[in-house]
Design an enzyme around this catalytic site. Structure first.
Site, PDB file in Angstrom:
ATOM      1  N   LYS A  39     -58.190 -23.321  -4.417  1.00 11.83           N
ATOM      2  CA  LYS A  39     -59.595 -23.187  -3.998  1.00 11.83           C
ATOM      3  C   LYS A  39     -59.891 -21.722  -3.710  1.00 11.83           C
ATOM      4  CE  LYS A  39     -59.498 -22.219   0.606  1.00 11.83           C
ATOM      5  NZ  LYS A  39     -59.253 -20.905   0.854  1.00 11.83           N
TER       6      LYS A  39
ATOM      7  N   ASP B 149     -58.030 -27.321   5.837  1.00 13.52           N
ATOM      8  CA  ASP B 149     -58.667 -27.213   4.520  1.00 13.52           C
ATOM      9  C   ASP B 149     -58.147 -28.247   3.513  1.00 13.52           C
ATOM     10  OD1 ASP B 149     -56.196 -26.144   4.123  1.00 13.52           O
ATOM     11  OD2 ASP B 149     -56.878 -24.192   3.380  1.00 13.52           O
TER      12      ASP B 149
HETATM   13  O1  C5P Z   1     -55.709 -26.259  10.292  1.00 14.27           O
HETATM   14  P1  C5P Z   1     -54.616 -25.338   9.915  1.00 14.27           P
HETATM   15  O2  C5P Z   1     -53.269 -25.830  10.381  1.00 14.27           O
HETATM   16  O3  C5P Z   1     -54.612 -24.968   8.483  1.00 14.27           O
HETATM   17  O4  C5P Z   1     -54.909 -24.000  10.684  1.00 14.27           O
HETATM   18  C1  C5P Z   1     -53.943 -23.042  10.908  1.00 14.27           C
HETATM   19  C2  C5P Z   1     -54.321 -22.212  12.106  1.00 14.27           C
HETATM   20  O5  C5P Z   1     -55.448 -21.397  11.791  1.00 14.27           O
HETATM   21  C3  C5P Z   1     -54.736 -23.002  13.323  1.00 14.27           C
HETATM   22  O6  C5P Z   1     -53.634 -23.345  14.119  1.00 14.27           O
HETATM   23  C4  C5P Z   1     -55.645 -22.030  14.034  1.00 14.27           C
HETATM   24  O7  C5P Z   1     -54.874 -21.063  14.734  1.00 14.27           O
HETATM   25  C5  C5P Z   1     -56.321 -21.305  12.895  1.00 14.27           C
HETATM   26  N1  C5P Z   1     -57.624 -21.912  12.545  1.00 14.27           N
HETATM   27  C6  C5P Z   1     -58.679 -21.704  13.402  1.00 14.27           C
HETATM   28  N2  C5P Z   1     -59.907 -22.253  13.088  1.00 14.27           N
HETATM   29  C7  C5P Z   1     -60.083 -22.971  11.965  1.00 14.27           C
HETATM   30  C8  C5P Z   1     -58.997 -23.187  11.089  1.00 14.27           C
HETATM   31  C9  C5P Z   1     -57.783 -22.620  11.419  1.00 14.27           C
HETATM   32  O8  C5P Z   1     -58.561 -21.045  14.439  1.00 14.27           O
HETATM   33  N3  C5P Z   1     -61.290 -23.471  11.688  1.00 14.27           N
END
Ligand code: C5P
Length: 311
Positions: A12, A139
């Site tokens: 993506k 995502d």
């Molecule tokens: O959701 P995911 O595990 O991919 O996100 C990784 C990290 O990125 C989260 O632990 C957070 O620290 C940060 N993040 C965030 N806000 C989002 C997506 C991700 O702060 N909307």
């Protein structure tokens, strides 16, 4: 009976990212337009032939086939949720660069769940898979359907958008990765309201005025490539481009070579160049590859991939 499925797991790119504020759960409230492209990993999933619950092969140096791999964790989640006693075997062929802002691991995870849903006749809806996958990464839900979508909340709420006008993208991946949590943390510390207060789930009609995402949705509705190019923007550039000034140079270089716009994808470090036709994209990519050969950059070209068909 089908006992093996070959899944295409597309990368993506982000056409816009607005980070609107910090949330009380430690995540950030975002509004972004996501698009799948025809650069993809291949995930081959089959019903296990042995007693081993999960066998994962392939992957790459940066995404080894161990129990931390998102594919492995997804297979374990599906087995647990569906109470499966039969094992599963998965071969992962990586083509999407890792830790690049292209959601390769997330797409592999979505492909794995979709394949297991079919192979084991689980009858799970797309909505159910999106809900389960949101636990593994913000995502990943978008990659269940792919195509073009608005993603809101922490990125896990997906609202399908019309297909944009056709364009081509040149992807330049420098030889280092970027940590998404660190980028968000640095941005949050810099400039954001805390905590973000919003009631209800943001939809395409309630995306705030003045954001890149609001303009991008309008450009897509108009079907205008020019409007799309003008609307692009990514709030996370504020952090990653400061940390790696060579990315600013890459953006400038893509424009100098004839791209109509240049933008970082996700939290980076992949830099994207946009053009309207394939020939031009290939010419620019060739020149870019020539200029950056000594720096070990990876240069790729991709068209759009709509949400239809993934096998
Ligand atoms: O959701 P995911 O595990 O991919 O996100 C990784 C990290 O990125 C989260 O632990 C957070 O620290 C940060 N993040 C965030 N806000 C989002 C997506 C991700 O702060 N909307």
């Amino acid at each position: 009976m089908v006992c093996i499925l070959n899944m295409v797991a597309p990368a993506k790119i982000n056409l816009s990212i607005d980070v609107l504020g910090r949330r009380s759960d430690g995540y950030h409230q975002v509004a972004m337009v996501m698009q799948t492209i025809d650069l993809a990993d291949l995930v081959t999933v089959s019903i296990g032939k042995t007693d081993t619950p999960i066998i994962l092969r392939g992957g790459s140096l940066e995404a080894p086939p161990d129990t931390n791999n998102l594919v492995y964790r997804t297979a374990a989640l599906v087995r647990e949720q569906a109470n499966l006693s039969i094992g599963v075997e998965i071969d992962l062929e990586k083509r999407i660069p890792v830790a690049a802002g292209l959601a390769g691991g997330s797409s592999d995870a979505a492909a794995t769940m979709k394949a297991m849903n079919r192979l084991f006749h689980l009858g799970w809806s797309e909505e159910k898979m999106e809900t389960l996958l949101a636990e593994l990464g913000s995502d990943i839900p978008f990659l269940v359907r792919g195509g073009t979508a608005l993603a809101t909340e922490r990125g896990e709420q997906v609202h399908i958008l019309p297909e944009p006008p056709e364009f081509w993208v040149i992807l330049v991946k420098p030889p280092f990765g970027v940590s998404t949590p660190q980028v968000y943390k640095a941005l949050g510390a810099k400039s954001l309201p805390d905590p973000f207060s919003w009631t209800g789930i943001m939809t395409r009609d309630t995306v705030p005025d003045g954001t890149f995402t609001k303009k991008m949705i309008s450009a897509i509705d108009q079907g205008s490539y020019t409007a799309l190019i003008v609307a692009m923007g990514n709030d996370l550039e504020k952090v990653t481009l400061e940390w790696h000034p060579e990315l600013k140079e890459l953006k400038k270089r893509l424009i100098r070579l004839g791209c109509d716009q240049s933008l970082m994808s996700g939290s980076g470090p992949t830099i994207l160049g946009f053009v309207e036709v394939e020939n031009k994209a290939r010419q620019i990519a060739e020149q870019m590859a020539e200029e950056t050969r000594r720096s070990n950059y990876r240069v790729m070209v991709a068209g759009l991939r709509s949400s239809k068909g993934d096998v």
